[in-house]
Design an enzyme around this catalytic site. Structure first.
Site, PDB file in Angstrom:
ATOM      1  N   ASP A   1     -41.244 -49.388 -23.105  1.00  0.00           N
ATOM      2  CA  ASP A   1     -42.562 -48.847 -22.804  1.00  0.00           C
ATOM      3  C   ASP A   1     -42.670 -47.391 -23.231  1.00  0.00           C
ATOM      4  O   ASP A   1     -41.666 -46.685 -23.289  1.00  0.00           O
ATOM      5  CB  ASP A   1     -42.771 -48.939 -21.283  1.00  0.00           C
ATOM      6  CG  ASP A   1     -44.245 -48.904 -20.905  1.00  0.00           C
ATOM      7  OD1 ASP A   1     -45.091 -48.943 -21.822  1.00  0.00           O
ATOM      8  OD2 ASP A   1     -44.535 -48.837 -19.700  1.00  0.00           O
TER       9      ASP A   1
ATOM     10  N   ARG B   1     -42.402 -58.377 -11.534  1.00  0.00           N
ATOM     11  CA  ARG B   1     -43.691 -58.991 -11.273  1.00  0.00           C
ATOM     12  C   ARG B   1     -43.432 -60.363 -10.687  1.00  0.00           C
ATOM     13  O   ARG B   1     -42.618 -61.115 -11.220  1.00  0.00           O
ATOM     14  CB  ARG B   1     -44.509 -59.145 -12.563  1.00  0.00           C
ATOM     15  CG  ARG B   1     -44.886 -57.808 -13.166  1.00  0.00           C
ATOM     16  CD  ARG B   1     -45.672 -57.970 -14.456  1.00  0.00           C
ATOM     17  NE  ARG B   1     -45.882 -56.659 -15.052  1.00  0.00           N
ATOM     18  CZ  ARG B   1     -46.442 -56.453 -16.235  1.00  0.00           C
ATOM     19  NH1 ARG B   1     -46.856 -57.490 -16.962  1.00  0.00           N
ATOM     20  NH2 ARG B   1     -46.611 -55.245 -16.695  1.00  0.00           N
TER      21      ARG B   1
ATOM     22  N   GLN C   1     -39.285 -53.232 -20.128  1.00  0.00           N
ATOM     23  CA  GLN C   1     -40.165 -53.005 -21.276  1.00  0.00           C
ATOM     24  C   GLN C   1     -39.646 -51.852 -22.121  1.00  0.00           C
ATOM     25  O   GLN C   1     -39.068 -50.910 -21.601  1.00  0.00           O
ATOM     26  CB  GLN C   1     -41.561 -52.614 -20.789  1.00  0.00           C
ATOM     27  CG  GLN C   1     -42.261 -53.683 -19.997  1.00  0.00           C
ATOM     28  CD  GLN C   1     -43.587 -53.171 -19.450  1.00  0.00           C
ATOM     29  OE1 GLN C   1     -43.672 -52.060 -18.924  1.00  0.00           O
ATOM     30  NE2 GLN C   1     -44.621 -53.988 -19.572  1.00  0.00           N
TER      31      GLN C   1
ATOM     32  N   HIS D   1     -45.875 -44.048 -23.255  1.00  0.00           N
ATOM     33  CA  HIS D   1     -47.266 -43.621 -23.168  1.00  0.00           C
ATOM     34  C   HIS D   1     -47.421 -42.336 -23.937  1.00  0.00           C
ATOM     35  O   HIS D   1     -46.597 -41.432 -23.805  1.00  0.00           O
ATOM     36  CB  HIS D   1     -47.676 -43.442 -21.712  1.00  0.00           C
ATOM     37  CG  HIS D   1     -47.653 -44.736 -20.972  1.00  0.00           C
ATOM     38  ND1 HIS D   1     -46.548 -45.173 -20.288  1.00  0.00           N
ATOM     39  CD2 HIS D   1     -48.575 -45.721 -20.882  1.00  0.00           C
ATOM     40  CE1 HIS D   1     -46.800 -46.371 -19.786  1.00  0.00           C
ATOM     41  NE2 HIS D   1     -48.013 -46.728 -20.127  1.00  0.00           N
TER      42      HIS D   1
ATOM     43  N   CYS E   1     -46.827 -47.101 -16.219  1.00  0.00           N
ATOM     44  CA  CYS E   1     -47.797 -46.063 -16.566  1.00  0.00           C
ATOM     45  C   CYS E   1     -48.129 -45.092 -15.435  1.00  0.00           C
ATOM     46  O   CYS E   1     -48.139 -43.876 -15.675  1.00  0.00           O
ATOM     47  CB  CYS E   1     -49.055 -46.628 -17.194  1.00  0.00           C
ATOM     48  SG  CYS E   1     -49.332 -48.362 -16.980  1.00  0.00           S
TER      49      CYS E   1
ATOM     50  N   HIS F   1     -51.156 -46.648 -24.338  1.00  0.00           N
ATOM     51  CA  HIS F   1     -50.064 -47.490 -23.840  1.00  0.00           C
ATOM     52  C   HIS F   1     -49.505 -48.250 -25.028  1.00  0.00           C
ATOM     53  O   HIS F   1     -50.271 -48.785 -25.819  1.00  0.00           O
ATOM     54  CB  HIS F   1     -50.573 -48.542 -22.855  1.00  0.00           C
ATOM     55  CG  HIS F   1     -51.320 -48.013 -21.690  1.00  0.00           C
ATOM     56  ND1 HIS F   1     -50.852 -48.097 -20.408  1.00  0.00           N
ATOM     57  CD2 HIS F   1     -52.529 -47.409 -21.610  1.00  0.00           C
ATOM     58  CE1 HIS F   1     -51.748 -47.575 -19.588  1.00  0.00           C
ATOM     59  NE2 HIS F   1     -52.769 -47.154 -20.278  1.00  0.00           N
TER      60      HIS F   1
ATOM     61  N   LYS G   1     -57.707 -52.648 -27.693  1.00  0.00           N
ATOM     62  CA  LYS G   1     -56.268 -52.702 -27.962  1.00  0.00           C
ATOM     63  C   LYS G   1     -55.962 -53.462 -29.244  1.00  0.00           C
ATOM     64  O   LYS G   1     -56.771 -54.256 -29.732  1.00  0.00           O
ATOM     65  CB  LYS G   1     -55.525 -53.319 -26.786  1.00  0.00           C
ATOM     66  CG  LYS G   1     -55.907 -54.750 -26.468  1.00  0.00           C
ATOM     67  CD  LYS G   1     -55.124 -55.237 -25.240  1.00  0.00           C
ATOM     68  CE  LYS G   1     -55.498 -56.662 -24.872  1.00  0.00           C
ATOM     69  NZ  LYS G   1     -54.842 -57.130 -23.658  1.00  0.00           N
TER      70      LYS G   1
END
Length: 643
Positions: free
Chosen positions: A389, A369, A387, A391, A340, A517, A471
RNA sequence: GCUGCUGUAGCUCAGGGGUAGAGCACGUCAUUGGUAAUGACGAGGCCGGGAGUUCGAAUCUCCCCAGCAGCACCA
């Protein structure tokens, strides 16, 4: 006079007061015998407990194996387990022993852990206690008396539990023979009702109150059912789950491996990587279609950006860094643990207008991570992952519509993988949070409106939202009934603020966008693990690494087999030949084990007639087809959902 | 990270104070077959790593490392 209403609507009157047992007996002796407990106005009670008011009553019987009955049987079983342990291992303290999905556990405090051999001994003792058929007796105790009682017994954990119960709460104890435990109940009339269909499954460490700073307890897991048949069915299901384990199948099907030198990293083999790239192709197609713009951002990013975003403070322990992170000197880089902040950097290039919103920025973002060693699990929980991912930068007014749009996309994608049983969890404001109550009202309202509009059922997950916004979590149920949380949708007002994202509104003023997100698969690694387990390795044709194997019966058919493979390949079908000097039985067996969806067998006859004998994985027989027709049909079968 | 268990051939596993076994896989040869295992022969191991006990350690002890289960964690 007490009036009792039974589930079928029948009403019965009893003088003064009655009890579940009285009612059951008055209906039939058979019912009384099977009865475990009773629900009184929706609450489970002991059969012996006095009913003094008009009530709706249902007898809980064991033989149907209803949720209510299993609750009783399992909790009774947990008490029997605790008694057995304290009889066998004096000095062991009891803590809690709740039911869980498909069973129960009981946590004990004891210096030495239990061994698997202990489990057998404990089980034998449990059978003894059940055979004693001791009566479960409920007694209400005054709070202080209860504290004194457990102190005298040396049960520190029970004392702590009682002390933490709210004032005024009725404290109940249940005894069975000489053994007594703090318990809310209810229980069946006697230990004999537990029956024989139980099994202790495993031992493990657990923390008191789930707190890793508190005492380590010894947990014993077990399960119990209404009859031996159901117990056996459950144990078979556990074996089935073990057979589907993606780590086992990953090895057997030669999809990937992992090794010490790269803990938490996946070495994808050609077949596994094929699944990955097919999945990526599919996702790219869907995201393109939904108006996302794909980007790619750096792996190594200066620590400053993570400080600005707030991640450094909270997660630096779990970030891989270059240089000495303990040293405060500048110049330390971190491998990105998420995408992000980088996406905001792209958004922040140039000036954005309200006309640019909603701006959907996607990335197949490789993240690292440093997960705690005990958290690693096959390819499902790794240290390096990617991911799906994205946004969405939007105005607050666009949140509802974007949410709906996202839900539609997500459900379509899940359906393409055969997942149609999806539940949504709505996590609202946590206690410590950023932003005003007004902002939260708006965000939660927009989300709720959207999810209801989308017609998706959801359950509340109170207080579980991120600190920056509410969320939605999307949980899918797999073929053997296990739940996997994959998708996520988070409304974020904080990060745009921290990283100073803005756009020019219609009236010329500078405004903050909202950041949404979102992920659908979660991570490619984990999702592939889920797919492998869901399909037990038998992936749908469009995802199968090898779609067709052309296997020959004799060397006379080699040339023809190669020709068939070439034809298949020219149509974009993943085909290989198997010309080995082996019998067809052997080849079929091997490709079946390798879970190749289609095997085309060719012998002299097929070569002469330009046909193939097509066999489907798991099928008993095969279909003779003309080559041209077969090519067409296979093209159809292997087509991905997007083509 | 915590607790416990495990680590022997590519895989699945047996063994166990006197330096190693099976099945499958692999290689060679023979076999050319009709829908879930053709046969014979052969090759293959620093018994996770290190230290200790011992005349001798894969085996016993200790320390590491990794895997597994559960817990804790998951931006």
């Amino acid at each position: 006079m007490v009036e009792i209403t039974l589930p079928d609507g029948a009403k019965r009157q009893y003088d003064g007061s009655t009890s579940g047992m009285d009612i059951a007996t008055s209906i039939s002796p058979g019912l009384a015998k099977k009865a475990l407990a009773v629900t009184v106005n929706g609450q489970a009670w002991d059969l012996s407990r006095e009913i003094t008011e008009d009530s709706e009553v249902a007898i809980i019987v064991r033989d149907k194996g209803t949720e209510e009955a299993l609750e009783i049987i399992r909790h009774d079983c947990a008490h029997v387990l605790a008694e057995a342990v304290q009889e066998l291992f004096p000095g062991t303290q009891v803590t809690i022993g709740p039911n869980i999905e498909n069973g129960f556990f009981y946590d004990f405090y004891r210096a030495d852990p239990f061994t698997t051999e202990d489990l057998e001994v404990i089980e034998t003792k449990m059978h003894e206690i059940i055979a004693r058929d001791e009566a479960f007796e409920r007694q209400v105790m005054d709070r202080d008396a209860a504290i004194e009682f457990f102190k005298a017994k040396g049960e520190q954990f029970k004392v702590e539990l009682i002390q933490d119960l709210p004032q005024g709460e009725t404290i109940t104890l249940y005894s069975q023979g000489d053994w007594i435990d703090l318990c809310r109940g209810p229980h069946a009339p006697t230990t004999g009702k537990v029956g024989k269909a139980f099994k202790l499954l495993s031992v493990a460490g657990a923390y008191w109150r789930g707190d890793s700073n508190r005492e380590q307890l010894q947990r014993i897991y077990g399960t119990a059912f209404e009859d031996p048949k159901s117990l056996r069915a459950h144990l078979t299901m556990l074996e089935e789950a073990a057979k589907r384990d993606h780590r086992k199948l990953g090895k057997e099907l030669d999809l990937f491996h992992m090794q010490e030198e790269a803990r938490g990293g996946v070495f994808w083999h050609p077949k596994g990587w094929r699944i990955y790239t097919e999945l990526e192709k599919y996702m790219r197609y869907r995201l393109d279609g939904a108006g996302y713009e794909e980007v790619k951002t750096p792996q190594l990013v200066d620590r400053k950006l993570w400080e600005d975003s707030g991640h450094w403070e909270k997660f630096r322990e779990h970030m891989f860094t270059t240089g000495d992170a303990a040293d405060d000197d500048a110049g330390i880089l971190a491998l990105k643990p998420m995408n992000c902040p980088c996406h905001v950097q792209i958004f922040n290039q140039g000036i954005k207008s309200y006309r640019d919103l909603p701006l959907k920025m996607s990335e197949f973002g490789s993240c690292h991570r440093n997960e705690p060693s005990g958290a690693l699990h096959g390819i499902m929980r790794v240290r390096a992952f990617t991911q799906d991912d994205a946004h969405i930068f939007a105005t607050p007014e666009q949140v509802t519509e974007q949410t709906k749009e996202f839900c539609t996309l997500l459900m379509q994608i899940y359906a393409d993988f055969g997942f149609t049983d999806v539940v949504v969890k709505f996590s609202d404001r946590p206690e410590t949070r950023a932003g005003t109550d007004e902002t939260w009202d708006k965000a939660e309202g927009a989300l709720r409106e959207a999810i209801e509009d989308a017609g998706l059922p959801y359950t509340m997950n109170p207080g579980e939202g991120a600190f920056y916004g509410p969320k939605l979590e999307f949980v899918l149920r797999d073929a053997i009934g296990r739940d996997w949380q994959c998708g996520t949708w988070q409304v974020d007002f904080v990060l745009p603020e921290r990283l100073d994202a803005n756009y020019i509104a219609e009236d010329g003023s500078k405004q903050r966008p909202v950041m949404l997100h979102r992920a659908i698969l979660g991570s490619f690694e984990r999702f592939i693990g889920i797919l492998i387990e869901n399909y037990a390795g038998k992936l749908p044709l469009w995802l199968a690494p090898t779609q067709v194997t052309v296997a020959t019966i004799t060397t006379d058919a080699n040339d023809y087999a190669e020709e068939v493979v070439a034809e298949l390949k020219s149509r974009g079908i993943r085909a290989v030949s198997d010309l080995r000097n082996e019998k067809i039985n052997y080849k079929i067996r091997e490709h079946s084990h390798q879970k190749v969806p289609l095997v085309a067998v060719v012998g002299r006859r097929e070569a002469d007639e330009r046909t193939i004998a097509l066999r489907t994985l798991g099928g008993k027989d095969q279909e003779m087809m003309a080559l041209d027709a077969a090519l067409e049909q296979i093209s159809d079968l292997t087509r991905a959902p997007y083509s």
